[in-house]
Design a protein around this motif. Structure first.
Motif, mmCIF file in Angstrom:
data_model
loop_
_atom_site.group_PDB
_atom_site.id
_atom_site.type_symbol
_atom_site.label_atom_id
_atom_site.label_comp_id
_atom_site.label_asym_id
_atom_site.label_seq_id
_atom_site.Cartn_x
_atom_site.Cartn_y
_atom_site.Cartn_z
ATOM 1 N N ASN A 177 0.687 -1.828 -0.033
ATOM 2 C CA ASN A 177 0.162 0.192 0.452
ATOM 3 C C ASN A 177 0.800 1.414 0.114
ATOM 4 O OD1 ASN A 177 -1.938 2.421 0.603
ATOM 5 N ND2 ASN A 177 -1.869 1.346 3.119
ATOM 6 N N HIS A 208 -3.785 -6.171 3.510
ATOM 7 C CA HIS A 208 -4.065 -6.876 2.608
ATOM 8 C C HIS A 208 -4.257 -7.971 1.825
ATOM 9 C CE1 HIS A 208 -4.058 -2.713 2.650
ATOM 10 N NE2 HIS A 208 -5.189 -2.615 2.114
ATOM 11 N N LEU A 211 -6.568 -9.672 -0.194
ATOM 12 C CA LEU A 211 -7.592 -8.693 -1.711
ATOM 13 C C LEU A 211 -6.332 -8.604 -2.735
ATOM 14 C CD1 LEU A 211 -8.651 -5.935 0.477
ATOM 15 C CD2 LEU A 211 -10.364 -7.159 -0.999
ATOM 16 N N LYS A 240 -9.728 -4.978 6.582
ATOM 17 C CA LYS A 240 -9.758 -4.751 5.120
ATOM 18 C C LYS A 240 -10.445 -5.647 4.092
ATOM 19 C CE LYS A 240 -6.734 -1.350 5.650
ATOM 20 N NZ LYS A 240 -7.455 -0.232 5.953
ATOM 21 N N THR A 241 -10.314 -6.773 4.085
ATOM 22 C CA THR A 241 -10.682 -8.218 3.732
ATOM 23 C C THR A 241 -12.329 -8.014 3.593
ATOM 24 O OG1 THR A 241 -9.282 -9.152 4.337
ATOM 25 C CG2 THR A 241 -11.006 -10.474 3.725
ATOM 26 N N THR A 327 -5.389 -5.207 -3.322
ATOM 27 C CA THR A 327 -5.563 -4.037 -3.035
ATOM 28 C C THR A 327 -6.319 -3.433 -3.518
ATOM 29 O OG1 THR A 327 -5.021 -1.673 -3.485
ATOM 30 C CG2 THR A 327 -3.626 -3.594 -1.584
#
Length: 398
Positions: A177, A208, A211, A240-241, A327
């Protein structure tokens, strides 16, 4: 479990009028309410229904007291990591944390002293270098290399050159990221060899890791070898997921007993406690029941990315989209616009009416770039693309 066919990301619940960070801070950050906020890395997409249903069921019990993280929650994560990422963690390896940033702070305190060096690979998520500086450690920048195709890679020779006897820790962002890279096994093995040679501990932020877009595959750093396990602190989570940042629950996995004991000394000084009962239920349910939802989500997210890419291809004289492997954060190369960073940010706010993260906030290597969060509904993505294209079209004409 709901069938994948029932998952729709056409629309999403409205977050304006709630206490959502990206909306409540618009005036403070952008000087106006008249922007679509596409900066902070959470989704404008509903959290999976299976998670919400599990939380509702837990609320039927009227006591919300102190609770330990149930073993079953960590076991659900361990099973997920084995199945999805081919890495074996044990229950005794796992620790609760309310956030990856908190885990990173703890790791810096545990394995370095004031004045010692911590390596980051910029451009990178700002807390990586902010955490180092706040704790009075030496920031060691190993900038990523950017090729003519817009792809980033490790600068191994620079990495070696930056290390001395006071370099103790690497903060590895994997997947990365904001540049969206999924590091290949051979790339990670080069990093591992150098860290082993110089006794450098690796904090692997793998938040992440779920993703990732095909054909790319996330390789957990600790899975590289037995020696990799001995030097790695892995940060994981559902935030995040499954769009669950508001549950404030993640985890830390440390397979080396001595490393874990050293980490725990700093960890216990902070008193992380055990999180909330609702978070425990949400965390476990996401790992047990969220797979089909996630697969449908990733397909939707990649389609959103393709819409952005199509705009970039129409206006190549202005912007390029960095090829994404993971991401939901588009790293947009705007250097061809010829604007200084402040004016570039102003263009997106005033002309496109979009609130993005300025690339310069990820380090000087991000100058001329902007980060856009495309984890939104189809309806909102259409609006984002229309605003961006209209602004670029006006610039082309004007």
């Amino acid at each position: 479990m709901e069938k994948a066919l029932t998952y729709s990301f056409t629309t999403a619940s409205e977050r304006e009028g709630t206490n959502a960070e990206k909306y409540t801070l618009r005036e403070e950050l952008f000087g106006t309410q008249d922007v679509l906020p596409v900066w902070v890395a959470d989704m404008d997409i509903d959290t999976p229904q299976c998670v919400l249903d599990a939380v509702k069921k837990r609320l039927q019990h009227p006591v919300m007291g102190y609770e330990e993280v149930p073993k079953s929650a960590f076991m659900a994560q361990i099973e997920w990591m084995k199945k999805e990422h081919d890495i074996d963690f044990n229950l005794e390896d796992m620790l609760y944390s309310h956030s990856v940033v908190a885990s990173m702070h703890t790791c810096i305190e545990a394995f370095t002293k004031e004045g010692e060096g911590v390596i980051v690979q910029t451009p990178v998520y700002p807390p990586f270098f902010h955490s180092i500086l706040k704790l009075n450690r030496k920031l060691v920048k190993n900038s990523l290399k950017l090729d003519s195709e817009g792809k980033y890679s490790f600068d191994i020779e620079d990495f070696k050159a930056k290390i001395n006897e006071n370099t103790k820790l690497l903060l590895l962002c994997s997947p990365h990221n904001p540049v969206g890279r999924v590091w290949r096994k051979e790339e990670l093995e080069e990093i591992l060899a150098i860290c082993l040679e110089h006794n450098i501990v690796v904090f692997a932020d793998e938040i992440h890791s779920d993703l990732v877009y095909k054909p790319n595959k996330h390789i957990a750093f600790a899975s590289l070898s037995q020696k990799a396990k001995e030097i790695t602190v892995t940060a994981l989570g559902v935030g995040k997921t499954f769009n669950m940042a508001g549950f404030a629950m993640s985890s830390v996995a440390i397979q080396n007993k001595e490393l874990k004991e050293q980490f725990k000394k700093a960890y216990d000084r902070v008193h992380f406690a055990q999180g909330s009962s609702l978070s425990h239920v949400a965390f476990e349910t996401a790992y047990k029941e969220g797979k089909e939802w996630l697969e449908a989500l990733k397909s939707h997210l990649y389609n959103n990315y393709l819409l952005l890419e199509a705009v970039a291809k129409k206006y190549p004289q202005f912007i390029k989209i960095t090829p994404i492997e993971a991401t939901y954060l588009a790293w947009i190369d705007c250097r061809s616009m010829g604007l200084k960073d402040k004016k570039l940010r102003a263009f997106f706010i005033n002309e496109a009416k979009l609130g993005l993260n300025p690339g310069i906030s990820f380090g000087r290597e991000g100058s001329g770039f902007m980060r856009l969060n495309f984890a939104v509904s189809s309806a909102k993505m259409t609006e984002i693309v229309q605003r961006l294209e209209s602004a670029l079209q006006r610039r082309q004409i004007g």
